[in-house]
Design a protein around this motif. Structure first.
Motif, PDB file in Angstrom:
ATOM      1  N   ASN A   9       0.832  -1.205   0.000  1.00 33.75           N
ATOM      2  CA  ASN A   9       0.000   0.000   0.000  1.00 33.75           C
ATOM      3  C   ASN A   9       0.866   1.254   0.000  1.00 33.75           C
ATOM      4  O   ASN A   9       2.031   1.210   0.412  1.00 33.75           O
ATOM      5  CB  ASN A   9      -0.918   0.011   1.225  1.00 33.75           C
ATOM      6  CG  ASN A   9      -2.105  -0.908   1.048  1.00 33.75           C
ATOM      7  OD1 ASN A   9      -2.249  -1.576   0.020  1.00 33.75           O
ATOM      8  ND2 ASN A   9      -2.969  -0.959   2.043  1.00 33.75           N
ATOM      9  N   PRO A  10       0.281   2.377  -0.422  1.00 32.32           N
ATOM     10  CA  PRO A  10       1.054   3.634  -0.377  1.00 32.32           C
ATOM     11  C   PRO A  10       1.338   4.058   1.054  1.00 32.32           C
ATOM     12  O   PRO A  10       0.524   3.822   1.960  1.00 32.32           O
ATOM     13  CB  PRO A  10       0.121   4.643  -1.059  1.00 32.32           C
ATOM     14  CG  PRO A  10      -0.892   3.836  -1.785  1.00 32.32           C
ATOM     15  CD  PRO A  10      -1.023   2.545  -1.040  1.00 32.32           C
ATOM     16  N   LEU A  11       2.491   4.691   1.214  1.00 30.44           N
ATOM     17  CA  LEU A  11       2.915   5.175   2.527  1.00 30.44           C
ATOM     18  C   LEU A  11       3.101   6.687   2.451  1.00 30.44           C
ATOM     19  O   LEU A  11       3.746   7.193   1.537  1.00 30.44           O
ATOM     20  CB  LEU A  11       4.236   4.515   2.920  1.00 30.44           C
ATOM     21  CG  LEU A  11       4.969   5.060   4.148  1.00 30.44           C
ATOM     22  CD1 LEU A  11       4.127   4.887   5.396  1.00 30.44           C
ATOM     23  CD2 LEU A  11       6.327   4.380   4.300  1.00 30.44           C
ATOM     24  N   THR A  12       2.534   7.400   3.428  1.00 25.26           N
ATOM     25  CA  THR A  12       2.731   8.845   3.537  1.00 25.26           C
ATOM     26  C   THR A  12       3.078   9.186   4.971  1.00 25.26           C
ATOM     27  O   THR A  12       2.392   8.753   5.890  1.00 25.26           O
ATOM     28  CB  THR A  12       1.476   9.625   3.121  1.00 25.26           C
ATOM     29  OG1 THR A  12       1.177   9.356   1.746  1.00 25.26           O
ATOM     30  CG2 THR A  12       1.703  11.129   3.293  1.00 25.26           C
ATOM     31  N   VAL A  13       4.133   9.950   5.145  1.00 22.41           N
ATOM     32  CA  VAL A  13       4.520  10.456   6.454  1.00 22.41           C
ATOM     33  C   VAL A  13       4.497  11.985   6.362  1.00 22.41           C
ATOM     34  O   VAL A  13       5.192  12.569   5.541  1.00 22.41           O
ATOM     35  CB  VAL A  13       5.919   9.968   6.868  1.00 22.41           C
ATOM     36  CG1 VAL A  13       6.225  10.402   8.296  1.00 22.41           C
ATOM     37  CG2 VAL A  13       6.020   8.457   6.737  1.00 22.41           C
ATOM     38  N   LYS A  14       3.725  12.611   7.237  1.00 22.63           N
ATOM     39  CA  LYS A  14       3.471  14.041   7.113  1.00 22.63           C
ATOM     40  C   LYS A  14       4.474  14.890   7.875  1.00 22.63           C
ATOM     41  O   LYS A  14       4.975  14.503   8.935  1.00 22.63           O
ATOM     42  CB  LYS A  14       2.054  14.355   7.600  1.00 22.63           C
ATOM     43  CG  LYS A  14       0.973  13.709   6.755  1.00 22.63           C
ATOM     44  CD  LYS A  14      -0.410  14.041   7.296  1.00 22.63           C
ATOM     45  CE  LYS A  14      -1.489  13.378   6.438  1.00 22.63           C
ATOM     46  NZ  LYS A  14      -2.843  13.629   6.969  1.00 22.63           N
ATOM     47  N   CYS A  15       4.736  16.063   7.299  1.00 25.94           N
ATOM     48  CA  CYS A  15       5.656  17.019   7.929  1.00 25.94           C
ATOM     49  C   CYS A  15       5.233  18.426   7.540  1.00 25.94           C
ATOM     50  O   CYS A  15       5.003  18.708   6.361  1.00 25.94           O
ATOM     51  CB  CYS A  15       7.083  16.764   7.461  1.00 25.94           C
ATOM     52  SG  CYS A  15       8.282  18.023   7.952  1.00 25.94           S
ATOM     53  N   THR A  16       5.126  19.307   8.524  1.00 26.71           N
ATOM     54  CA  THR A  16       4.940  20.723   8.254  1.00 26.71           C
ATOM     55  C   THR A  16       6.041  21.490   8.961  1.00 26.71           C
ATOM     56  O   THR A  16       6.593  21.022   9.959  1.00 26.71           O
ATOM     57  CB  THR A  16       3.561  21.226   8.720  1.00 26.71           C
ATOM     58  OG1 THR A  16       3.434  21.002  10.118  1.00 26.71           O
ATOM     59  CG2 THR A  16       2.443  20.527   7.983  1.00 26.71           C
ATOM     60  N   TYR A  17       6.351  22.665   8.447  1.00 23.30           N
ATOM     61  CA  TYR A  17       7.496  23.408   8.970  1.00 23.30           C
ATOM     62  C   TYR A  17       7.153  24.874   9.123  1.00 23.30           C
ATOM     63  O   TYR A  17       6.177  25.374   8.546  1.00 23.30           O
ATOM     64  CB  TYR A  17       8.704  23.246   8.044  1.00 23.30           C
ATOM     65  CG  TYR A  17       8.480  23.876   6.685  1.00 23.30           C
ATOM     66  CD1 TYR A  17       7.888  23.156   5.657  1.00 23.30           C
ATOM     67  CD2 TYR A  17       8.823  25.205   6.447  1.00 23.30           C
ATOM     68  CE1 TYR A  17       7.643  23.740   4.427  1.00 23.30           C
ATOM     69  CE2 TYR A  17       8.577  25.786   5.212  1.00 23.30           C
ATOM     70  CZ  TYR A  17       7.986  25.045   4.219  1.00 23.30           C
ATOM     71  OH  TYR A  17       7.737  25.629   3.004  1.00 23.30           O
ATOM     72  N   SER A  18       8.007  25.555   9.878  1.00 19.02           N
ATOM     73  CA  SER A  18       7.895  26.998  10.046  1.00 19.02           C
ATOM     74  C   SER A  18       9.295  27.575  10.055  1.00 19.02           C
ATOM     75  O   SER A  18      10.119  27.187  10.898  1.00 19.02           O
ATOM     76  CB  SER A  18       7.167  27.330  11.357  1.00 19.02           C
ATOM     77  OG  SER A  18       7.172  28.717  11.591  1.00 19.02           O
ATOM     78  N   VAL A  19       9.593  28.454   9.098  1.00 14.12           N
ATOM     79  CA  VAL A  19      10.890  29.134   9.049  1.00 14.12           C
ATOM     80  C   VAL A  19      10.699  30.547   8.548  1.00 14.12           C
ATOM     81  O   VAL A  19       9.681  30.868   7.937  1.00 14.12           O
ATOM     82  CB  VAL A  19      11.889  28.425   8.102  1.00 14.12           C
ATOM     83  CG1 VAL A  19      12.259  27.061   8.606  1.00 14.12           C
ATOM     84  CG2 VAL A  19      11.367  28.375   6.682  1.00 14.12           C
ATOM     85  N   SER A  20      11.714  31.362   8.790  1.00 18.72           N
ATOM     86  CA  SER A  20      11.773  32.679   8.173  1.00 18.72           C
ATOM     87  C   SER A  20      12.655  32.543   6.944  1.00 18.72           C
ATOM     88  O   SER A  20      13.763  32.047   7.029  1.00 18.72           O
ATOM     89  CB  SER A  20      12.378  33.695   9.135  1.00 18.72           C
ATOM     90  OG  SER A  20      11.613  33.779  10.305  1.00 18.72           O
ATOM     91  N   GLY A  21      12.173  32.947   5.814  1.00 19.86           N
ATOM     92  CA  GLY A  21      12.975  32.817   4.614  1.00 19.86           C
ATOM     93  C   GLY A  21      12.782  31.472   3.936  1.00 19.86           C
ATOM     94  O   GLY A  21      11.863  30.721   4.236  1.00 19.86           O
TER      95      GLY A  21
END
Lengths: 113, 114
Positions: free
Chosen positions: A17-29
């Motif tokens: 099956n498909p695999l997805t691992v989530k990631c969100t980020y916060s940076v300046s620039g």
């Protein structure tokens, strides 16, 4: 301050099956984004990175990740998971202004046969 | 094909004891790092060395000291161990300190402070 969020502590999928691992980020620039994988009792291993250019990045072991600037996300994907993909996955970000590479808390992936 | 080698792999200390974690890389990398890994917190940078002869504090340097002995070796010292320093410690290296540089990690040292 830069930060990374991996909203799922664990992801469970069946082999094939498909695999997805989530990631969100916060940076300046502009962000420099990375995925690392850690197998049991081992150090982290580099999978792939996004610096600039094509939003879809291909990496080791059939993994890829899609950079989405508007959603500030960098999700890791694999079309067909293997049992051997079971490991701890870390997303990391650098903002291009300093040395610091900020890691997420990690997501444990379990692929069942 | 050793890469980054850390010693020891396991260590148990009593509160107040001191010890040094050793790290060596054979890839001719300029930059080296020490991280600690705690459950639910990812990896946090303790100290890093951009090049031989330089060291700088990371985000959690208190209670630690480092020495960049030469280009290959970067040691981490706990002068007076505390239970809060129970963790898994990773040494890493990169070719340079560039923003896009990937890190190569050792296999870790599991430290327990009683």
């Amino acid at each position: 301050a830069q930060s990374v969020a991996q909203p799922e502590d664990q992801v469970n999928v069946a082999e094939g099956n498909p695999l997805t691992v989530k990631c969100t980020y916060s940076v300046s620039g502009n962000p420099y984004l990375f995925w690392y994988v850690q197998y049991p009792n081992r150090g982290l291993q580099f999978l792939l990175k996004y610096i600039t250019g094509d939003n879809l990045v291909k990496g080791s072991y059939g993994f890829e990740a899609e950079f989405n600037k508007s959603q500030t996300s960098f999700h890791l994907k694999k079309p067909s998971a293997l049992v051997s993909d079971s490991a701890l996955y870390f997303c990391a970000v650098r903002d291009g202004r300093g040395y610091k590479l900020s890691f997420g808390a990690g997501t444990t992936v379990t692929v069942r046969a | 094909n050793a890469g980054v080698t850390q010693t020891p792999k396991f260590q148990v200390l009593k509160t107040g004891q001191s010890m040094t974690l050793q790290c060596a890389q054979d890839m001719n990398h300029n930059s080296m790092y020490w991280y600690r890994q705690d459950p639910g917190m990812g990896l946090r940078l303790i100290y890093y060395s951009a090049s031989e002869g330089t060291t700088d504090k990371g985000e959690v340097p208190n209670g630690y000291n480092v020495s960049r002995l030469n280009k290959r070796e970067f040691s981490l010292r706990l002068e007076s161990a505390a239970p809060s320093q129970t963790s898994v410690y990773f040494c890493a290296s990169s070719e340079a300190e560039g923003f896009g540089e990937k890190l190569f990690f050792g296999s870790g040292t599991q430290l327990s402070v009683l």
